[in-house]
Design an enzyme around this catalytic site. Structure first.
Site, PDB file in Angstrom:
ATOM      1  N   LEU A  44      30.040  46.187  37.790  1.00 63.12           N
ATOM      2  CA  LEU A  44      29.552  44.943  37.208  1.00 63.12           C
ATOM      3  C   LEU A  44      29.229  43.980  38.347  1.00 63.12           C
ATOM      4  CD1 LEU A  44      32.182  44.538  34.352  1.00 63.12           C
ATOM      5  CD2 LEU A  44      29.810  45.304  34.113  1.00 63.12           C
ATOM      6  N   ALA A  45      28.518  42.907  38.020  1.00 58.57           N
ATOM      7  CA  ALA A  45      28.169  41.956  39.075  1.00 58.57           C
ATOM      8  C   ALA A  45      29.422  41.464  39.795  1.00 58.57           C
ATOM      9  CB  ALA A  45      27.389  40.784  38.488  1.00 58.57           C
ATOM     10  N   GLU A  46      30.506  41.232  39.058  1.00 58.47           N
ATOM     11  CA  GLU A  46      31.742  40.755  39.677  1.00 58.47           C
ATOM     12  C   GLU A  46      32.961  41.387  39.013  1.00 58.47           C
ATOM     13  OE1 GLU A  46      31.839  38.804  42.271  1.00 58.47           O
ATOM     14  OE2 GLU A  46      29.851  37.865  42.280  1.00 58.47           O
ATOM     15  N   THR A  47      33.943  41.691  39.840  1.00 57.44           N
ATOM     16  CA  THR A  47      35.292  41.993  39.376  1.00 57.44           C
ATOM     17  C   THR A  47      36.211  40.920  39.934  1.00 57.44           C
ATOM     18  OG1 THR A  47      34.933  44.387  39.238  1.00 57.44           O
ATOM     19  CG2 THR A  47      37.211  43.624  39.438  1.00 57.44           C
ATOM     20  N   CYS A  82      32.332  32.541  42.585  1.00 60.11           N
ATOM     21  CA  CYS A  82      31.779  33.176  41.390  1.00 60.11           C
ATOM     22  C   CYS A  82      32.226  32.388  40.176  1.00 60.11           C
ATOM     23  CB  CYS A  82      32.219  34.632  41.270  1.00 60.11           C
ATOM     24  SG  CYS A  82      31.583  35.397  39.759  1.00 60.11           S
TER      25      CYS A  82
END
Length: 272
Positions: A44-47, A82
């Site tokens: 995913l874009a961010e964890t 983020c």
């Protein structure tokens, strides 16, 4: 070893919209190489990873509400800021761990960040406003984006302002033609039904197009507030998934307001 995994769509106004983030609570920090592998596997874009252990440099918690140490990883790198994964982490904590609380704070690479839950079950993310300086458009970047710039700014990200919402929608970047970027580029315009729209491309950190980007709005909100002469704005990010944010410029802070939808809860099996 087992680690919980929650996937939550942040700034989501409908099912399968917004920006999905993986949220992984930890009892203590795992090696950075393993955190990066997990983020790559989640794809995913961010964890977001968090622990209740605050580092010495955090100092005392900012209040008597829950506080955690939070870090963010794309599939390629750890990042300094983020927004959507912070909101997703807050939604998970305030739902699962502290249902009686309405605020949670996170110590991060960008200092202390706070998220409040409203009576309408929205989440209010408090970010530092990101300054931007007007510059001449980078012609290589503009050509790679395939847009006609009206104005350009530089800050944490490059910002290309175009004339219409449709031009933002229609942009088809050629990522192989991008010049080197520390993080990414935002394409933005006045909106047809909201105050402004945007898309965000971040090949510099391994994310070609991010669905809904909180940190990008920390730079966009001051620009559009100055342009429109108002501090309260409605925004829409025009990725394929799409997402909506209510925004407010509060001095040197930006408040981003939206909803979260939980997609899954699971358990990750790690090798001993």
């Amino acid at each position: 070893m087992e680690v919980l995994l929650h996937q939550i769509d942040a700034f989501a106004d409908a099912p399968f919209s917004g920006n999905p983030a993986a949220v992984m609570p930890l009892s203590s920090w795992l090696p950075d190489s393993l955190l990066q592998h997990l983020a790559e596997e989640n794809n995913l874009a961010e964890t977001a990873f968090y622990t209740a252990e605050l580092p010495p440099e955090a100092g005392a918690p900012p209040g008597d509400w829950p506080a955690f140490h939070l870090r963010w990883f794309t599939p390629a790198v750890e990042v300094d800021m983020c927004g959507h994964a912070t909101v997703a982490s807050a939604a998970q904590i305030l739902t699962d761990m502290h249902p009686g609380a309405d605020r949670v704070s996170f110590f991060t690479r960008s200092g202390w960040l706070h998220v409040d839950r409203t009576d309408d079950d929205e989440f209010v993310l408090d970010l530092p406003a990101v300054p931007a300086t007007e510059v001449e458009p980078d012609l290589v970047l503009v050509a790679a984006l395939g847009v006609r710039p009206v104005r350009a700014f530089t800050g944490t990200d490059e910002v290309i302002v175009v004339a219409t919402e449709q031009e933002v929608r229609d942009a088809e970047p050629i990522f192989t033609a991008f010049p080197p970027l520390p993080r990414g580029v935002i394409v933005t315009a006045r909106g047809d039904s909201v105050d402004f729209v945007s898309r965000f491309f971040a090949p510099g950190v391994g994310v070609l197009e991010d669905p809904v980007t909180g940190s990008a709005h920390a730079q966009l909100v001051p620009l559009w507030a100055r342009e429109l002469g108002r501090t309260e704005l409605a925004a829409r990010q025009l990725s394929r998934r799409g997402g909506s944010l209510r925004c407010e410029l509060a001095g040197d802070r930006v408040l981003l307001i939206g909803r979260c939808r939980r997609y899954l809860d699971g358990v990750v099996q790690l090798p001993d």
